[in-house]
Design a protein around this motif. Structure first.
Motif, PDB file in Angstrom:
ATOM      1  N   GLU A  68       0.827  -1.199   0.000  1.00  0.00           N
ATOM      2  CA  GLU A  68       0.000   0.000   0.000  1.00  0.00           C
ATOM      3  C   GLU A  68       0.866   1.256   0.000  1.00  0.00           C
ATOM      4  O   GLU A  68       1.876   1.328   0.697  1.00  0.00           O
ATOM      5  N   ASP A  69       0.467   2.227  -0.780  1.00  0.00           N
ATOM      6  CA  ASP A  69       1.118   3.530  -0.798  1.00  0.00           C
ATOM      7  C   ASP A  69       0.082   4.544  -1.256  1.00  0.00           C
ATOM      8  O   ASP A  69      -0.238   4.639  -2.440  1.00  0.00           O
ATOM      9  N   PRO A  70      -0.493   5.304  -0.326  1.00  0.00           N
ATOM     10  CA  PRO A  70      -1.565   6.237  -0.701  1.00  0.00           C
ATOM     11  C   PRO A  70      -1.105   7.326  -1.664  1.00  0.00           C
ATOM     12  O   PRO A  70      -1.936   7.986  -2.298  1.00  0.00           O
ATOM     13  N   GLU A  71       0.211   7.507  -1.784  1.00  0.00           N
ATOM     14  CA  GLU A  71       0.731   8.549  -2.661  1.00  0.00           C
ATOM     15  C   GLU A  71       1.240   7.994  -3.989  1.00  0.00           C
ATOM     16  O   GLU A  71       1.836   8.722  -4.784  1.00  0.00           O
ATOM     17  N   ARG A  72       0.997   6.698  -4.243  1.00  0.00           N
ATOM     18  CA  ARG A  72       1.576   6.085  -5.436  1.00  0.00           C
ATOM     19  C   ARG A  72       1.075   6.757  -6.727  1.00  0.00           C
ATOM     20  O   ARG A  72       1.863   7.055  -7.624  1.00  0.00           O
ATOM     21  N   GLU A  73      -0.235   6.976  -6.814  1.00  0.00           N
ATOM     22  CA  GLU A  73      -0.765   7.590  -8.029  1.00  0.00           C
ATOM     23  C   GLU A  73      -0.193   8.988  -8.224  1.00  0.00           C
ATOM     24  O   GLU A  73       0.129   9.391  -9.349  1.00  0.00           O
ATOM     25  N   GLU A  74      -0.066   9.730  -7.131  1.00  0.00           N
ATOM     26  CA  GLU A  74       0.496  11.072  -7.229  1.00  0.00           C
ATOM     27  C   GLU A  74       1.956  11.023  -7.687  1.00  0.00           C
ATOM     28  O   GLU A  74       2.399  11.855  -8.488  1.00  0.00           O
ATOM     29  N   ARG A  75       2.690  10.004  -7.209  1.00  0.00           N
ATOM     30  CA  ARG A  75       4.090   9.876  -7.622  1.00  0.00           C
ATOM     31  C   ARG A  75       4.177   9.575  -9.123  1.00  0.00           C
ATOM     32  O   ARG A  75       5.044  10.092  -9.824  1.00  0.00           O
ATOM     33  N   LEU A  76       3.286   8.709  -9.613  1.00  0.00           N
ATOM     34  CA  LEU A  76       3.302   8.405 -11.040  1.00  0.00           C
ATOM     35  C   LEU A  76       2.928   9.646 -11.847  1.00  0.00           C
ATOM     36  O   LEU A  76       3.525   9.916 -12.903  1.00  0.00           O
ATOM     37  N   ASP A  77       1.960  10.408 -11.375  1.00  0.00           N
ATOM     38  CA  ASP A  77       1.602  11.653 -12.060  1.00  0.00           C
ATOM     39  C   ASP A  77       2.780  12.609 -12.111  1.00  0.00           C
ATOM     40  O   ASP A  77       3.038  13.264 -13.140  1.00  0.00           O
ATOM     41  N   LEU A  79       5.963  11.822 -11.979  1.00  0.00           N
ATOM     42  CA  LEU A  79       6.972  11.298 -12.894  1.00  0.00           C
ATOM     43  C   LEU A  79       6.542  11.533 -14.341  1.00  0.00           C
ATOM     44  O   LEU A  79       7.353  11.958 -15.186  1.00  0.00           O
ATOM     45  N   ASP A  80       5.289  11.253 -14.638  1.00  0.00           N
ATOM     46  CA  ASP A  80       4.755  11.457 -15.981  1.00  0.00           C
ATOM     47  C   ASP A  80       4.924  12.918 -16.401  1.00  0.00           C
ATOM     48  O   ASP A  80       5.403  13.223 -17.505  1.00  0.00           O
ATOM     49  N   ALA A  81       4.525  13.833 -15.529  1.00  0.00           N
ATOM     50  CA  ALA A  81       4.608  15.260 -15.855  1.00  0.00           C
ATOM     51  C   ALA A  81       6.044  15.714 -16.075  1.00  0.00           C
ATOM     52  O   ALA A  81       6.299  16.619 -16.873  1.00  0.00           O
ATOM     53  N   ALA A  82       6.979  15.080 -15.401  1.00  0.00           N
ATOM     54  CA  ALA A  82       8.379  15.500 -15.504  1.00  0.00           C
ATOM     55  C   ALA A  82       9.072  14.914 -16.718  1.00  0.00           C
ATOM     56  O   ALA A  82       9.666  15.632 -17.525  1.00  0.00           O
ATOM     57  N   VAL A  83       9.002  13.579 -16.874  1.00  0.00           N
ATOM     58  CA  VAL A  83       9.830  12.946 -17.898  1.00  0.00           C
ATOM     59  C   VAL A  83       9.150  12.903 -19.265  1.00  0.00           C
ATOM     60  O   VAL A  83       9.819  12.895 -20.296  1.00  0.00           O
ATOM     61  N   TYR A  84       7.810  12.867 -19.306  1.00  0.00           N
ATOM     62  CA  TYR A  84       7.109  12.907 -20.593  1.00  0.00           C
ATOM     63  C   TYR A  84       6.513  14.289 -20.841  1.00  0.00           C
ATOM     64  O   TYR A  84       6.554  14.814 -21.939  1.00  0.00           O
ATOM     65  N   HIS A  85       5.971  14.878 -19.804  1.00  0.00           N
ATOM     66  CA  HIS A  85       5.348  16.197 -19.834  1.00  0.00           C
ATOM     67  C   HIS A  85       4.217  16.203 -20.857  1.00  0.00           C
ATOM     68  O   HIS A  85       3.264  15.452 -20.729  1.00  0.00           O
ATOM     69  N   GLN A  86       4.313  17.026 -21.891  1.00  0.00           N
ATOM     70  CA  GLN A  86       3.255  17.083 -22.897  1.00  0.00           C
ATOM     71  C   GLN A  86       3.760  16.623 -24.255  1.00  0.00           C
ATOM     72  O   GLN A  86       3.191  16.974 -25.294  1.00  0.00           O
ATOM     73  N   GLY A  87       4.796  15.824 -24.255  1.00  0.00           N
ATOM     74  CA  GLY A  87       5.313  15.305 -25.512  1.00  0.00           C
ATOM     75  C   GLY A  87       6.087  16.354 -26.274  1.00  0.00           C
ATOM     76  O   GLY A  87       6.583  17.334 -25.714  1.00  0.00           O
ATOM     77  N   GLY A  88       6.200  16.161 -27.569  1.00  0.00           N
ATOM     78  CA  GLY A  88       6.926  17.094 -28.420  1.00  0.00           C
ATOM     79  C   GLY A  88       8.361  16.699 -28.639  1.00  0.00           C
ATOM     80  O   GLY A  88       8.894  16.813 -29.727  1.00  0.00           O
ATOM     81  N   ALA A  89       9.028  16.227 -27.598  1.00  0.00           N
ATOM     82  CA  ALA A  89      10.419  15.791 -27.672  1.00  0.00           C
ATOM     83  C   ALA A  89      10.699  14.893 -26.482  1.00  0.00           C
ATOM     84  O   ALA A  89       9.910  14.829 -25.528  1.00  0.00           O
ATOM     85  N   VAL A  90      11.819  14.190 -26.533  1.00  0.00           N
ATOM     86  CA  VAL A  90      12.213  13.303 -25.438  1.00  0.00           C
ATOM     87  C   VAL A  90      13.262  14.013 -24.596  1.00  0.00           C
ATOM     88  O   VAL A  90      14.288  14.459 -25.110  1.00  0.00           O
ATOM     89  N   TYR A  91      13.002  14.115 -23.311  1.00  0.00           N
ATOM     90  CA  TYR A  91      14.011  14.641 -22.389  1.00  0.00           C
ATOM     91  C   TYR A  91      15.027  13.541 -22.091  1.00  0.00           C
ATOM     92  O   TYR A  91      14.707  12.348 -22.135  1.00  0.00           O
ATOM     93  N   SER A  92      16.243  13.950 -21.748  1.00  0.00           N
ATOM     94  CA  SER A  92      17.267  12.957 -21.423  1.00  0.00           C
ATOM     95  C   SER A  92      16.835  12.101 -20.241  1.00  0.00           C
ATOM     96  O   SER A  92      17.102  10.892 -20.202  1.00  0.00           O
ATOM     97  N   ALA A  93      16.117  12.691 -19.275  1.00  0.00           N
ATOM     98  CA  ALA A  93      15.633  11.918 -18.136  1.00  0.00           C
ATOM     99  C   ALA A  93      14.554  10.930 -18.566  1.00  0.00           C
ATOM    100  O   ALA A  93      14.428   9.840 -17.995  1.00  0.00           O
ATOM    101  N   GLY A  94      13.762  11.295 -19.578  1.00  0.00           N
ATOM    102  CA  GLY A  94      12.739  10.376 -20.072  1.00  0.00           C
ATOM    103  C   GLY A  94      13.370   9.151 -20.695  1.00  0.00           C
ATOM    104  O   GLY A  94      12.944   8.012 -20.440  1.00  0.00           O
ATOM    105  N   ALA A  95      14.397   9.351 -21.520  1.00  0.00           N
ATOM    106  CA  ALA A  95      15.088   8.213 -22.126  1.00  0.00           C
ATOM    107  C   ALA A  95      15.715   7.323 -21.068  1.00  0.00           C
ATOM    108  O   ALA A  95      15.683   6.084 -21.158  1.00  0.00           O
ATOM    109  N   ALA A  96      16.290   7.921 -20.046  1.00  0.00           N
ATOM    110  CA  ALA A  96      16.929   7.150 -18.978  1.00  0.00           C
ATOM    111  C   ALA A  96      15.920   6.388 -18.141  1.00  0.00           C
ATOM    112  O   ALA A  96      16.226   5.321 -17.593  1.00  0.00           O
ATOM    113  N   ALA A  97      14.700   6.929 -18.034  1.00  0.00           N
ATOM    114  CA  ALA A  97      13.690   6.289 -17.185  1.00  0.00           C
ATOM    115  C   ALA A  97      13.000   5.120 -17.869  1.00  0.00           C
ATOM    116  O   ALA A  97      12.483   4.219 -17.190  1.00  0.00           O
TER     117      ALA A  97
END
Length: 786
Positions: A68-77, A79-97
């Motif tokens: 159980e982790d009540p913050e799991r969904e928030e953590r995934l959000d 991560l998504d917002a940081a490494v993928y964001h709104q698309g357009g290009a790949v960040y170096s952190a996205g490729a590494a992740a």
């Protein structure tokens, strides 16, 4: 949003020595994903949408832990917002992740694995969307390498015990197969899943997503088109379990592969067949509200097929299906001119629909069409009594657009109830979609006031009085006004201006507004009222003189203390503060009040005297502004501010001189002409339209104006007409025979069925209708040349 810059940060080798295989049955005792090598990545040196990627390992470890982790969904959000964001290009952190996301997705028993597979799928699909230089950036190359390295693990997810994981994996693999060097393997494995897959919705999407991917690959010329098409044909042509339930999916897939092989009627009959399980198809989601739009989308550019589908579904027994048909009708009307005349009789019939949402949408679409039909107007007037409030308001909006006085009580009520939710602000959208938002109060008031200013002006006056009372911030003149009150003041003044001479009922309030920091708002109304507002002439003269005195002081200060890079330009406020019209450019205020004074008195001498005084006062400013040339760009923020200031001055001068015509004297348009010739980068602006028109009116020489208007009216393939081009078209429509050289461009505005305005929603339809009206009027005027 603008695409991010290509990430040039090198991405280390991220491919693990071996990938875990997902289990085919749920795990009783989940274990964390080991994430081997996570700490070997120099995360602090990598970047994501918000800067350094040093926070990424913490987020990945949190997702890799079972339990159980009540913050799991928030953590995934996060991560998504940081490494993928709104698309357009790949960040170096996205490729590494990506490799670690694959590992987590393949670890049995961990929560949110389906959502993580969907995130990986967005990275896979991003490779289909990117173009160079973003596609060739090191991070994008590394991301593709990581996905290819994870191929076998991603394919094994098709056998996962979790249906949601399998569904996400299938969608991922179809996108991945469009560009992967292992496209044939991915497509073959995904198609093979159908033989053993127990979940019917997933089997539907195997066909639909596969056909979509194959069609996209073929359209882009990808070498993956052949293996993808072969895989989808196996799904559509071979005998299948649940053949009746899959019939709709089979036809949709076939149409994507061969458009002519399936008709709209085939699709519609299959969608409505009793053997089609609604729960298995996204087209039937929201109880059928998406059905019409889905079917129309499958017909592509075939307008006739779209209209036939709408014609059938707008009378369907399910209210939500009818709702979707109205949405599809709005989308068709927004995109194609001819759709309106076909659909209006059908939409009119929905005014008596049992469902209030459908009645509301019907009235909204009838408002957009704006055609005058006494019989239809009477039906809309009867709808004012609809017990569903939003429906009656849309009926009033429709009547207001037609200038029908029966809309006035509803408009007055909206003015009195400022906190109500009946009408909304004037919003703008782009694209071909029709948006069923709250009707815009400003446009409703203006449309009605143009024909019924006398009964509407008193209510507008009362609203203006209330707004002025609550918005003042200063003690003595000029009174300050709260920034949050300005949109309301703009709305009320524009509506009062549409009332014409009837706006004179609000002279006491306009007198107060003249003594605020925004006197231009009052001038808009006074100019429209004309001689009926003559009592305000002395005050207009005083405000103009005070503005000229301020202009002299401002220019003296500017000459003594030239702008430096460390200091903002004099006409611009400090960062974060709103620009104050009037006081920021006192010479603009002087010209605006002089133009209003001329409108109420007809005193040409006074207007020209003010113009000459402003030309004298602003001589240092006008000398300091260099031309930008075609496509030129200012070299600094200070130069940009000065360029904006000069453009505003040129426009204000032009708007004063144009009404006078030759009486203004050609010498007074000399500087505005030089500004226009030296600043071709400004030709696509409202300021350029004003200056070009004034030069034509004053000098009689239309060559420069025709060049500017020709530039504005020349459209490339798919290019839309913006409000600036629409302003130019209004001037061309006034030019008469002198516009004959623009005839080919005017015909181009008319010789197509697809609308030429880029605005979405109702505005795109209304503005395109105006384009057609103006172009036709201009062509008629130009025909007088022969």
């Amino acid at each position: 949003m603008p695409e991010p810059e290509p990430d040039s940060v090198p991405v280390p080798d991220l491919v693990p020595a071996s990938w875990p295989a997902p289990a085919a049955t749920p795990e009783q005792d989940a274990a964390p994903a080991p994430l081997v090598g996570l700490d070997e990545i120099p995360w602090a040196d990598l970047r994501h949408a918000y800067g350094s990627a040093e926070d990424v390992p913490v987020l990945l470890r949190a997702l890799a832990r079972p339990g159980e982790d009540p913050e799991r969904e928030e953590r995934l959000d996060d991560l998504d917002a940081a490494v993928y964001h709104q698309g357009g290009a790949v960040y170096s952190a996205g490729a590494a992740a990506v490799p670690f996301l694959v590992e987590i997705a393949c670890t049995p028993g961990l929560p949110l694995r389906a959502e993580i597979v969907e995130l990986i799928g967005r990275f896979a699909d991003l490779q289909n969307q990117m173009r160079d230089p973003w596609r060739s950036a090191p991070a994008a190359v590394a991301c593709r390498a990581a996905l290819v390295a994870g191929h076998d693990s991603l394919v094994r997810l098709l056998d996962d015990a979790d249906t949601e994981v399998r569904t996400a994996a299938a969608a991922l693999l179809w996108s991945y197969a469009r560009w992967s060097p292992r496209a044939q393997d991915a497509a073959h494995a995904t198609a093979d899943r159908d033989a053993v897959e127990p979940d019917l919705p997933l089997r539907v999407h195997l066909r639909l997503d596969g056909a979509r991917a194959a069609a996209a690959a073929r359209a882009s010329g990808s070498p993956s088109a052949a293996p993808l098409t072969a895989a989808v044909r196996r799904l559509t042509e071979a005998p299948a379990r649940d053949a009746a339930a899959l019939g709709f999916a089979r036809l949709v897939a076939q149409k994507r592969l061969d458009d002519a092989s399936v008709t709209w009627r085939d699709l519609l009959d299959a969608a409505l067949a009793p053997t089609t399980p609604h729960q298995a198809y996204r087209a039937w989601s929201e109880d059928g509200a998406r059905l019409a739009m889905a079917l129309c989308g499958m017909c592509g550019e075939d307008l006739a097929a779209r209209l036939d589908i709408i014609r059938v579904l707008i009378g369907h027994e399910r209210p939500q299906v009818r709702t979707g048909a109205l949405q599809a009708a709005g989308d068709a009307m927004r995109r194609w001119r001819s759709a309106t005349s076909v659909l209006l009789p059908l939409i009119e019939g929905v005014l008596t629909d049992p469902g209030p949402e459908n009645r509301t949408r019907a009235a909204d679409l009838l408002a957009t069409a704006g055609t005058t039909d006494p019989r239809l107007d009477d039906r809309l007037a009867a709808t004012l009594d609809d017990p569903h409030r939003t429906t009656s308001v849309r009926a009033a909006w429709a009547l207001a657009r037609r200038g029908d006085a029966r809309a006035i009580p509803t408009l007055v009520q909206a003015l009195e109830d400022e906190e109500g939710d009946s009408f909304g602000p004037s919003v703008h959208y782009s694209g071909n979609s029709y948006w069923f938002d709250r009707p815009p109060l400003r446009e409703a008031l203006v449309a009605c006031a143009e024909r019924h200013g006398l009964p509407l002006a008193p209510a507008l006056r009362s609203a203006l009085a209330r707004c002025l009372t609550s918005s003042r911030t200063g003690g003595g003149p000029p009174h300050g006004l709260r920034p949050d009150a300005l949109p309301r003041l703009h709305l009320l003044c524009e509506a009062l201006a549409a009332c014409g001479p009837a706006a004179a009922v609000a002279l006491p309030e306009l007198q107060q507004l003249l003594d605020t920091t925004h006197p231009q708002l009052a001038c808009t109304v006074i100019e429209a009222a004309g001689p009926a507002a003559a009592d305000l002439a002395p005050q207009l003269g005083r405000v103009g003189r005070e503005a000229l005195d301020e202009a002299v002081t401002r220019m003296s200060r500017r000459s003594a203390e030239p702008v430096t890079p460390a200091r903002p330009a004099p006409s611009d406020p400090p960062p974060g503060q709103p620009r104050v019209p009037g006081l920021a450019d006192p010479w603009i205020t002087a010209l605006t009040t002089a133009r209003a004074h001329f409108a109420v008195t007809g005193d040409e001498v006074a207007l020209l005297r003010t113009v000459d005084q402003v030309l004298a006062v602003t001589a240092p400013l006008r000398r300091s502004v260099a031309g930008s040339g075609e496509g030129g760009r200012p070299g600094s923020a200070e130069e940009a501010a000065a360029a904006r200031e000069a453009a505003a001055l040129a426009s204000a001068l032009a708007r004063c001189l144009a009404p006078l015509g030759p009486a203004a004297g050609a010498g007074r348009v000399g500087w505005t002409e030089r500004w226009l010739r030296d600043n071709e980068g400004w030709w696509r602006s409202h300021e350029a339209v004003d200056v070009a028109w004034a030069h034509w009116r004053v000098t009689g020489d239309g060559d420069l104006a025709r060049r500017v208007f020709a530039r504005l009216l020349t459209r490339g393939p798919g290019q839309s007409v913006s409000p600036v081009e629409l302003a130019a078209l209004r001037r061309v429509a006034e030019a008469g025979p002198a516009a004959r050289t623009l005839v080919p461009l005017l015909r181009a505005c008319l010789d197509q069925d697809e609308r030429v305005v880029g605005e979405g929603g109702w505005r795109g339809i209304v503005q395109d209708d105006e384009v057609q009206r103006l172009a036709a009027a201009a062509l008629g005027g130009a025909a007088g040349a022969g």
